[in-house]
Design a protein around this motif. Structure first.
Motif, PDB file in Angstrom:
ATOM      1  N   SER A 122      30.603  71.936   3.664  1.00  0.00           N
ATOM      2  CA  SER A 122      30.954  70.749   4.455  1.00  0.00           C
ATOM      3  C   SER A 122      30.050  69.602   4.022  1.00  0.00           C
ATOM      4  O   SER A 122      28.956  69.815   3.486  1.00  0.00           O
ATOM      5  CB  SER A 122      30.777  71.009   5.962  1.00  0.00           C
ATOM      6  N   GLY A 123      30.522  68.367   4.248  1.00  0.00           N
ATOM      7  CA  GLY A 123      29.687  67.199   4.023  1.00  0.00           C
ATOM      8  C   GLY A 123      29.807  66.593   2.646  1.00  0.00           C
ATOM      9  O   GLY A 123      30.563  67.038   1.781  1.00  0.00           O
ATOM     10  N   ASP A 124      29.013  65.548   2.444  1.00  0.00           N
ATOM     11  CA  ASP A 124      29.058  64.734   1.228  1.00  0.00           C
ATOM     12  C   ASP A 124      28.261  65.387   0.104  1.00  0.00           C
ATOM     13  O   ASP A 124      27.144  65.854   0.304  1.00  0.00           O
ATOM     14  CB  ASP A 124      28.474  63.350   1.533  1.00  0.00           C
ATOM     15  N   VAL A 125      28.843  65.405  -1.119  1.00  0.00           N
ATOM     16  CA  VAL A 125      28.198  65.992  -2.285  1.00  0.00           C
ATOM     17  C   VAL A 125      28.352  65.050  -3.468  1.00  0.00           C
ATOM     18  O   VAL A 125      29.435  64.509  -3.705  1.00  0.00           O
ATOM     19  CB  VAL A 125      28.817  67.352  -2.667  1.00  0.00           C
ATOM     20  N   ALA A 126      27.265  64.861  -4.209  1.00  0.00           N
ATOM     21  CA  ALA A 126      27.313  64.094  -5.449  1.00  0.00           C
ATOM     22  C   ALA A 126      26.589  64.869  -6.531  1.00  0.00           C
ATOM     23  O   ALA A 126      25.508  65.422  -6.293  1.00  0.00           O
ATOM     24  CB  ALA A 126      26.665  62.721  -5.262  1.00  0.00           C
ATOM     25  N   VAL A 127      27.185  64.941  -7.720  1.00  0.00           N
ATOM     26  CA  VAL A 127      26.592  65.654  -8.850  1.00  0.00           C
ATOM     27  C   VAL A 127      26.111  64.628  -9.866  1.00  0.00           C
ATOM     28  O   VAL A 127      26.886  63.769 -10.317  1.00  0.00           O
ATOM     29  CB  VAL A 127      27.598  66.626  -9.488  1.00  0.00           C
ATOM     30  N   ILE A 128      24.836  64.724 -10.235  1.00  0.00           N
ATOM     31  CA  ILE A 128      24.223  63.786 -11.169  1.00  0.00           C
ATOM     32  C   ILE A 128      23.845  64.532 -12.441  1.00  0.00           C
ATOM     33  O   ILE A 128      23.174  65.559 -12.385  1.00  0.00           O
ATOM     34  CB  ILE A 128      22.965  63.138 -10.548  1.00  0.00           C
ATOM     35  N   GLY A 129      24.276  64.010 -13.575  1.00  0.00           N
ATOM     36  CA  GLY A 129      23.887  64.604 -14.855  1.00  0.00           C
ATOM     37  C   GLY A 129      24.740  65.774 -15.279  1.00  0.00           C
ATOM     38  O   GLY A 129      24.295  66.581 -16.108  1.00  0.00           O
ATOM     39  N   ALA A 130      25.958  65.877 -14.768  1.00  0.00           N
ATOM     40  CA  ALA A 130      26.840  66.960 -15.187  1.00  0.00           C
ATOM     41  C   ALA A 130      27.147  66.833 -16.682  1.00  0.00           C
ATOM     42  O   ALA A 130      27.442  65.740 -17.184  1.00  0.00           O
ATOM     43  CB  ALA A 130      28.140  66.933 -14.385  1.00  0.00           C
ATOM     44  N   GLU A 131      27.015  67.927 -17.402  1.00  0.00           N
ATOM     45  CA  GLU A 131      27.278  68.038 -18.839  1.00  0.00           C
ATOM     46  C   GLU A 131      26.302  67.241 -19.695  1.00  0.00           C
ATOM     47  O   GLU A 131      26.502  67.073 -20.902  1.00  0.00           O
ATOM     48  CB  GLU A 131      28.724  67.648 -19.158  1.00  0.00           C
ATOM     49  N   LEU A 132      25.220  66.781 -19.089  1.00  0.00           N
ATOM     50  CA  LEU A 132      24.203  66.037 -19.827  1.00  0.00           C
ATOM     51  C   LEU A 132      23.424  66.984 -20.728  1.00  0.00           C
ATOM     52  O   LEU A 132      23.045  68.083 -20.330  1.00  0.00           O
ATOM     53  CB  LEU A 132      23.248  65.352 -18.844  1.00  0.00           C
ATOM     54  N   LEU A 133      23.144  66.543 -21.953  1.00  0.00           N
ATOM     55  CA  LEU A 133      22.316  67.296 -22.881  1.00  0.00           C
ATOM     56  C   LEU A 133      20.969  66.594 -23.051  1.00  0.00           C
ATOM     57  O   LEU A 133      20.856  65.391 -22.836  1.00  0.00           O
ATOM     58  CB  LEU A 133      23.009  67.431 -24.235  1.00  0.00           C
ATOM     59  N   ALA A 191      17.212  65.242 -22.452  1.00  0.00           N
ATOM     60  CA  ALA A 191      16.455  64.776 -21.297  1.00  0.00           C
ATOM     61  C   ALA A 191      17.351  64.026 -20.322  1.00  0.00           C
ATOM     62  O   ALA A 191      18.389  63.483 -20.707  1.00  0.00           O
ATOM     63  CB  ALA A 191      15.306  63.884 -21.747  1.00  0.00           C
ATOM     64  N   GLY A 192      16.923  63.975 -19.056  1.00  0.00           N
ATOM     65  CA  GLY A 192      17.678  63.255 -18.043  1.00  0.00           C
ATOM     66  C   GLY A 192      17.746  64.023 -16.748  1.00  0.00           C
ATOM     67  O   GLY A 192      17.457  65.224 -16.699  1.00  0.00           O
ATOM     68  N   GLU A 193      18.113  63.338 -15.675  1.00  0.00           N
ATOM     69  CA  GLU A 193      18.164  63.972 -14.357  1.00  0.00           C
ATOM     70  C   GLU A 193      19.410  64.823 -14.217  1.00  0.00           C
ATOM     71  O   GLU A 193      20.527  64.399 -14.547  1.00  0.00           O
ATOM     72  CB  GLU A 193      18.138  62.921 -13.246  1.00  0.00           C
ATOM     73  N   ARG A 194      19.224  66.000 -13.677  1.00  0.00           N
ATOM     74  CA  ARG A 194      20.323  66.892 -13.312  1.00  0.00           C
ATOM     75  C   ARG A 194      20.094  67.299 -11.864  1.00  0.00           C
ATOM     76  O   ARG A 194      19.059  67.903 -11.554  1.00  0.00           O
ATOM     77  CB  ARG A 194      20.363  68.122 -14.214  1.00  0.00           C
ATOM     78  N   ALA A 195      21.016  66.959 -10.998  1.00  0.00           N
ATOM     79  CA  ALA A 195      20.791  67.209  -9.576  1.00  0.00           C
ATOM     80  C   ALA A 195      22.107  67.247  -8.821  1.00  0.00           C
ATOM     81  O   ALA A 195      23.123  66.682  -9.260  1.00  0.00           O
ATOM     82  CB  ALA A 195      19.885  66.125  -8.972  1.00  0.00           C
ATOM     83  N   VAL A 196      22.071  67.905  -7.674  1.00  0.00           N
ATOM     84  CA  VAL A 196      23.157  67.852  -6.698  1.00  0.00           C
ATOM     85  C   VAL A 196      22.573  67.220  -5.440  1.00  0.00           C
ATOM     86  O   VAL A 196      21.575  67.707  -4.894  1.00  0.00           O
ATOM     87  CB  VAL A 196      23.711  69.260  -6.389  1.00  0.00           C
ATOM     88  N   VAL A 197      23.178  66.106  -4.999  1.00  0.00           N
ATOM     89  CA  VAL A 197      22.683  65.372  -3.838  1.00  0.00           C
ATOM     90  C   VAL A 197      23.622  65.634  -2.666  1.00  0.00           C
ATOM     91  O   VAL A 197      24.837  65.442  -2.768  1.00  0.00           O
ATOM     92  CB  VAL A 197      22.592  63.863  -4.126  1.00  0.00           C
ATOM     93  N   LEU A 198      23.054  66.061  -1.551  1.00  0.00           N
ATOM     94  CA  LEU A 198      23.834  66.449  -0.377  1.00  0.00           C
ATOM     95  C   LEU A 198      23.485  65.545   0.799  1.00  0.00           C
ATOM     96  O   LEU A 198      22.320  65.209   1.009  1.00  0.00           O
ATOM     97  CB  LEU A 198      23.533  67.900  -0.005  1.00  0.00           C
ATOM     98  N   GLY A 199      24.499  65.155   1.561  1.00  0.00           N
ATOM     99  CA  GLY A 199      24.292  64.419   2.803  1.00  0.00           C
ATOM    100  C   GLY A 199      23.754  63.011   2.634  1.00  0.00           C
ATOM    101  O   GLY A 199      23.083  62.497   3.536  1.00  0.00           O
ATOM    102  N   ALA A 200      24.066  62.361   1.531  1.00  0.00           N
ATOM    103  CA  ALA A 200      23.565  60.996   1.322  1.00  0.00           C
ATOM    104  C   ALA A 200      24.138  60.010   2.332  1.00  0.00           C
ATOM    105  O   ALA A 200      23.543  58.950   2.581  1.00  0.00           O
ATOM    106  CB  ALA A 200      23.887  60.537  -0.100  1.00  0.00           C
ATOM    107  N   ASP A 201      25.285  60.345   2.917  1.00  0.00           N
ATOM    108  CA  ASP A 201      25.913  59.444   3.890  1.00  0.00           C
ATOM    109  C   ASP A 201      25.343  59.609   5.303  1.00  0.00           C
ATOM    110  O   ASP A 201      25.789  58.943   6.245  1.00  0.00           O
ATOM    111  CB  ASP A 201      27.426  59.660   3.908  1.00  0.00           C
ATOM    112  N   GLY A 202      24.371  60.484   5.471  1.00  0.00           N
ATOM    113  CA  GLY A 202      23.754  60.684   6.787  1.00  0.00           C
ATOM    114  C   GLY A 202      24.497  61.649   7.684  1.00  0.00           C
ATOM    115  O   GLY A 202      24.031  61.944   8.797  1.00  0.00           O
ATOM    116  N   GLU A 203      25.620  62.168   7.242  1.00  0.00           N
ATOM    117  CA  GLU A 203      26.404  63.107   8.044  1.00  0.00           C
ATOM    118  C   GLU A 203      25.967  64.554   7.788  1.00  0.00           C
ATOM    119  O   GLU A 203      25.352  64.852   6.764  1.00  0.00           O
ATOM    120  CB  GLU A 203      27.894  62.956   7.729  1.00  0.00           C
ATOM    121  N   PRO A 204      26.267  65.477   8.709  1.00  0.00           N
ATOM    122  CA  PRO A 204      25.900  66.887   8.498  1.00  0.00           C
ATOM    123  C   PRO A 204      26.545  67.458   7.237  1.00  0.00           C
ATOM    124  O   PRO A 204      27.637  67.040   6.833  1.00  0.00           O
ATOM    125  CB  PRO A 204      26.434  67.580   9.755  1.00  0.00           C
TER     126      PRO A 204
END
Length: 591
Positions: free
Chosen positions: A159-170, A172-185
């Motif tokens: 449930s909730g908001d999900v953003a994927v950063i750096g997908a398929e990046l080779l 150096a660079g940030e690779r992350a999954v960000v959850l709940g950035a909108d403030g919701e559960p």
């Protein structure tokens, strides 16, 4: 990140699963899992934030877990109990993140009012190192693949908001999954697996998962420490250290196994395991026998167990001392249900082949006693007993072997193998040589078989000869007991005399108090007839654990915990000594 461990009730009134602990010292994990959540990410290395750490192919931090609000890291308080790990922003705790283990290879994570950034913990991605991130078109989950563990980590949004950063990046660079950035559960499942599995399906809600974990841990504590009371306030936490460091059969560990720690000491060493087996024996005899025999699953042709075993590594470059006859005799006495014939034959074979190793492969031509090749063989890696020579015939080695051969003789008689007298003769020969070759009239010494040079006598190692118990002559045992008392501080027996010029407060086996030496000394003194001194040692060590936790070892003069702070043989030794003390108290009240 700050840590909260304060409890609202005493240990006697809390349910075991409500026991608080400091996640900086004890990892958050669950029985059977190879993962944990902890800021400890490598040898003596603590990160600012909690990480998901895996112990497959070694200790590897895989994901950082950073609480955020609107993309900005947030300072939080972290609290832990056996079933839940919780991040909050203040005393009220309305904004929070919670984690719970859902089975062996899944962590459930949810948040309210706080988001989180699950970041790649590796420094970067190369053709052979680091972590790759992609979105799986099969179910739109985010998958981190780790070269270090050789496993995948799938993040599935429930449930909730999900953003994927750096997908398929080779590179150096940030690779992350960000959850709940909108403030919701929000809520996710993080799974560790090999190559592929069906999409994750949530069957049980988060609170139900946590409640199930709590119930399983409470049941475990009731099994291993049914005697606990207000007199044993650290029993539940000791049980948690064992429970959380237990891994399911995987890799080279073909049985459920208790690692020494889910910090960097994530192996099973071939004497440490005996103390964990003893703690488990009364309530979980099957698990106890797995701990006891497991290291011998990989014994070599000589009959020797490896020095250590873990998920992807077996080391044979050293061995560990033959305490296994002593341990089995004690283990058997602690298991209420008689062991079956097949198990007894298995143990007899283990002890026979292990004893032959010491009698033949480690007894030099023309010598009467076996020898160590290095301090590591004794388990006392850098003890001062090894300062003059590394290759030595040591008194406690002979004592351990005398006990083991006697136990083996009795077992052979019981199983009618016809070998009992041969083992008894071997035991008496070793005992005679011990007294004639290593007792100088005042102290037990170690001797180098190549030169005949004697060791120093300021280490407690020489005094572990007391493990022979009543097999020692009374006058010699009395002298050994007096020497042990010289090592005793207000917290227990120091491994080096505190008055010795070689004493080091954090010197590993050159001063600090250790659990296994304490247990062996306490047990040997009791069997040799020095119950009052044994009682004192037991009481002081238990008090030390109640004050300073279950560290790998302790400063002998201050009681401060040292090195790895969640060591299972320390926790097991507390449970063993506390349970035996409660039994003596109960028996005394009946009398």
């Amino acid at each position: 990140m700050s840590i909260t461990t304060a409890a609202t009730a005493s240990a006697a009134t809390l349910s075991p699963s409500s026991t608080p602990f400091d996640v900086r010292e004890i990892p958050f994990s669950a029985r059977g899992s190879w993962m944990n959540l902890s800021p400890v990410v490598a040898l003596h290395t603590t990160a600012p934030d909690i990480h998901l750490v895996s112990h497959q192919t070694g200790m590897h931090a895989v994901l950082s877990i950073v609480p955020e609000r609107a993309g900005v890291p947030v300072e939080t308080e972290v609290s832990a109990t056996p079933a839940r790990l919780r991040w909050t922003t203040g005393p009220v705790g309305d904004d929070s993140i919670e984690a719970a283990f859902a089975g062996l290879d899944t962590v459930r994570l949810r948040g309210t009012g706080l988001g989180v950034r699950l970041g790649d913990a590796a420094a970067g991605l190369t053709p052979f190192t680091g972590t790759y991130l992609f979105v799986d078109p099969m179910d739109r989950s985010a998958i981190f693949t780790s070269y270090e563990t050789g496993r995948r980590y799938r993040v599935t949004s429930l449930s909730g908001d999900v953003a994927v950063i750096g997908a398929e990046l080779l590179g150096a660079g940030e690779r992350a999954v960000v959850l709940g950035a909108d403030g919701e559960p929000w809520e996710v499942a993080i799974e560790e697996f090999e190559t592929a599995r069906p999409p994750y399906a949530s069957v049980v809600a988060f609170d139900g998962i946590a409640a199930d974990t709590a119930a399983r841990f409470d049941e475990y504590v009731d099994a291993v420490a049914p005697w606990r009371s207000a007199r044993t306030p650290a029993a539940a936490l000791a049980a948690y250290v064992l429970w959380s460091a237990t891994v399911s059969p995987r890799g080279f560990l073909g049985r459920e196994s208790v690692l020494m720690s889910k910090h960097w000491m994530d192996k099973v060493w071939s004497w440490d395991h005996s103390f964990n087996a003893l703690a488990l024996a009364p309530g979980l005899p099957g698990a106890a026998m797995d701990q006891f025999v497991g290291v011998f699953d990989h014994r070599d042709e000589s009959g020797a167990a490896p020095d250590s075993t873990t998920h992807s590594e077996i080391l044979y470059n050293f061995v560990k001392p033959p305490i296994h006859g002593w341990a089995f005799a004690k283990l058997r006495n602690r298991i209420e249900t008689p062991l079956d014939g097949a198990t007894l034959h298995q143990v007899a074979d283990i002890l026979a082949r292990w004893s032959r190793f010491w009698l033949h492969a480690r007894t030099a031509p023309g010598r009467r006693l076996p020898h160590y090749q290095h301090g590591n063989d004794s388990g006392w890696d850098n003890s001062t007993t090894f300062d003059a020579d590394r290759v030595i015939e040591s008194p406690e080695l002979a004592a351990f072997l005398v006990v083991q051969l006697d136990v083996l003789a009795g077992l052979s008689d019981e199983l009618e193998t016809g070998e009992g007298d041969r083992w008894r003769t071997a035991a008496e020969e070793i005992r005679t040589a011990l007294l004639e070759d290593l007792w100088d009239g005042r102290n037990f010494i170690a001797v180098a078989p190549l030169t005949g040079r004697s060791s120093s006598t300021t280490s407690l190692l020489n005094l572990l000869v007391i493990a022979a118990g009543d097999r020692l002559p009374r006058d010699i045992a009395t002298r050994v007991a007096a020497s042990i008392e010289e090592h005793l501080t207000e917290f227990g027996p120091a491994t080096e005399l505190t008055t010795s010029p070689e004493y080091e407060s954090d010197g590993y086996w050159r001063g600090p108090i250790w659990a296994p030496s304490t247990v062996l000394v306490e047990d040997g003194l009791r069997r040799a007839g020095f119950a009052n001194l044994a009682d004192t040692i037991s009481e002081r060590f238990r008090g030390l654990c109640e004050r300073s936790g279950f560290a790998e070892n302790f400063d002998a003069l201050t009681g401060e915990g040292l090195r790895d702070r969640a060591y299972t043989w320390t926790a097991s030794s507390y449970l063993l000594l506390a349970g035996e003390a409660e039994t003596r108290r109960r028996e005394a009240s009946i009398d």
